[in-house]
Design an enzyme around this catalytic site. Structure first.
Site: not given
Ligand SMILES: Cc1cc2nc3c(=O)[nH]c(=O)nc-3n(C[C@H](O)[C@H](O)[C@H](O)COP(=O)(O)OP(=O)(O)OC[C@H]3O[C@@H](n4cnc5c(N)ncnc54)[C@H](O)[C@@H]3O)c2cc1C
Length: 431
Positions: A33, A185
């Site tokens: 991370e 938000r």
């Molecule tokens: C305003 C808003 C409201 C939302 N509400 C909802 C909801 O109510 N319900 C729902 O199901 N979804 C909701 N979503 C969608 C949800 O937030 C995302 O789909 C979800 O957070 C994605 O999770 P993820 O772990 O795939 O990616 P992320 O949460 O983006 O996590 C990616 C991780 O990778 C790390 N990272 C990035 N690049 C690198 C790199 N090169 N090397 C190492 N680490 C790296 C980052 O630091 C981060 O910790 C919402 C989104 C938004 C914008």
């Protein structure tokens, strides 16, 4: 026989779920991370019924931790109000008992992170992926911006909408684009919210619909706070400025420069302007925003979808694979479904690089089974926001048409046959 070692890039919701799922199945993994700790905003998130089923199957402890961190809705309904013309309830959809509950992201993530063992460095912080080398007959090598390296049999890119894993493997053409929506938000004390919008509206999940904007509110922090999301249509190009995601720690300093400024400084007056002709209750919601809220651009993968979620021994999951707008509240839930399937299939793979055929079959089965549903969500989220924001006013205002359009989409998300997904993918992986 040993199972493969899995490197997970990114410790957001998808990466954490995958790590917990693999750990529960005895598969060794490491999360790399970029940030210095488990970091998420205090903003709210709601997880839908399908996400809860996936959590249960990943590990019942995941579901129990989620339930301990969330806040019940006042009523088991999602309720839509015509916030523009009448302030009247247009439609309510039953969520199931205790369904679609929300909480603060930071609290939910912390409760999940506790499920991983402290020993063995299963999460390594400050590791920003900058390179991947996937050559046959050797483990995949990951390189990080601090000059260090790691190896693994499989790499799962869970690194979000600006995924570096995705651009390293598929190229820069597969990038997210501005969906022409941005949001504000806030999380406010329930007492303050009650004074602005009344007891009932502050007690449970509501959405307010109308021309060119919409707003969602729901309780978090065990009812002590109300989460507010205001989404505004923005036909022009993204003009985000000021604080960039680099400063926010959301994307890396050497990620794509043109698109990475997805957070800018906004002003409550922008929202007041967008909602100027709306009903008093919505204006009350807007009054709960801070004077200078962050403006969050909503980017998605609709225009440049990756052709597959796997190439070689690298696989994409969550937003890295299929970032969608938040309008159906399902992005995180779909990342949890991805994590469940990957954890299941990878636990079935008998050996590491020595048995690359079964490994590739597992990754291909994952991609094949997840692709259609997750790509559908990207489009469906755009269609839903059109509906919520009355792009077609007649349909938006017509309670019957609205309920028909919205019900089938939510039910398709919520009533997913999770066990069927696992069975189908396992069968494919054996072929
Ligand atoms: C305003 C808003 C409201 C939302 N509400 C909802 C909801 O109510 N319900 C729902 O199901 N979804 C909701 N979503 C969608 C949800 O937030 C995302 O789909 C979800 O957070 C994605 O999770 P993820 O772990 O795939 O990616 P992320 O949460 O983006 O996590 C990616 C991780 O990778 C790390 N990272 C990035 N690049 C690198 C790199 N090169 N090397 C190492 N680490 C790296 C980052 O630091 C981060 O910790 C919402 C989104 C938004 C914008």
């Amino acid at each position: 026989m040993t199972s493969p070692h899995v490197a997970i890039v990114g410790g957001g919701i998808t990466g954490l779920m995958l790590a917990i799922g693999l750990h529960a199945r005895g598969v060794s993994c490491t999360i790399y991370e970029r940030a210095s700790g488990i970091s998420e905003t205090g903003a709210g998130i709601g997880l839908s019924p399908n996400a809860e089923v996936a959590m249960q199957l990943i590990d019942p402890a995941v579901h129990a931790a989620f339930k301990s961190a969330i806040t019940p809705n006042g009523e088991d309904y999602f309720q839509w109000v015509d916030g523009y013309a009448t302030d009247k309830l247009m439609y309510r959809l039953h969520l199931g008992k205790d369904g679609f509950q929300g909480g603060r992201r930071s609290e939910i993530l912390q409760s999940w992170a506790k499920l991983l063992p402290n020993s063995g460095n299963i999460i390594q912080f400050g590791k920003e992926l900058v390179g991947l080398d996937d050559k046959e007959g050797r483990p995949v090598t990951l390189s990080f911006s601090d000059g260090t390296f790691a190896t693994a049999d499989i790499v799962v890119g869970c690194d979000g909408v600006w995924s570096r894993a995705r651009s390293l493997v598929f190229g820069d053409a597969y990038r997210a684009t501005y969906s022409h929506q941005y949001c504000f938000r806030n999380v406010v004390p329930t007492e303050t919210a009650r004074a602005a919008i009344g007891d009932h509206r502050a007690s449970t999940r509501f959405m307010y619909n109308g021309h060119g904007a919409h707003s969602i509110t729901y309780p978090v922090a065990k009812g002590a706070m109300l989460n507010i999301l205001v989404v505004i249509s923005d036909p022009g190009p993204w003009a985000g400025s000021g604080k960039s995601n680099v400063e926010n720690g959301l994307v890396s300093a050497d990620s794509d420069t043109a698109n990475r400024q997805t957070t800018g400084k906004g002003s409550r007056s922008d929202a007041e302007h967008a909602f100027r002709d709306w009903q008093a209750c919505v204006k009350g919601v807007v009054s709960l925003l801070p004077e200078e809220p962050d403006r969050w651009a909503i980017f998605d993968m609709l225009e440049n979808p990756v052709p597959s979620y796997t190439k070689g021994r690298v696989v994409l999951a969550g937003d890295a694979a299929h970032a969608s707008g938040p309008h159906l509240g399902a992005g995180a839930g779909f990342g949890i479904e991805d994590a469940l399937l990957l954890a299941t299939l990878l636990a079935d793979v008998p050996t590491g690089v020595a048995d690359s055929k079964s490994l590739h079959s597992a990754l291909q089965a994952y991609s094949d089974v997840r692709y259609e549903r997750t790509q559908w969500l990207v489009q469906a989220s755009r269609d839903a926001v059109d509906l919520f924001q009355w792009r077609d006013e007649a349909k938006g205002k017509d309670a019957e048409a609205f309920s028909r359009e919205i019900t089938w989409r939510f039910l398709k998300i919520w009533n997913y046959d999770m066990e069927g997904m696992l069975t189908e993918a396992r069968k494919l992986a054996l072929n």
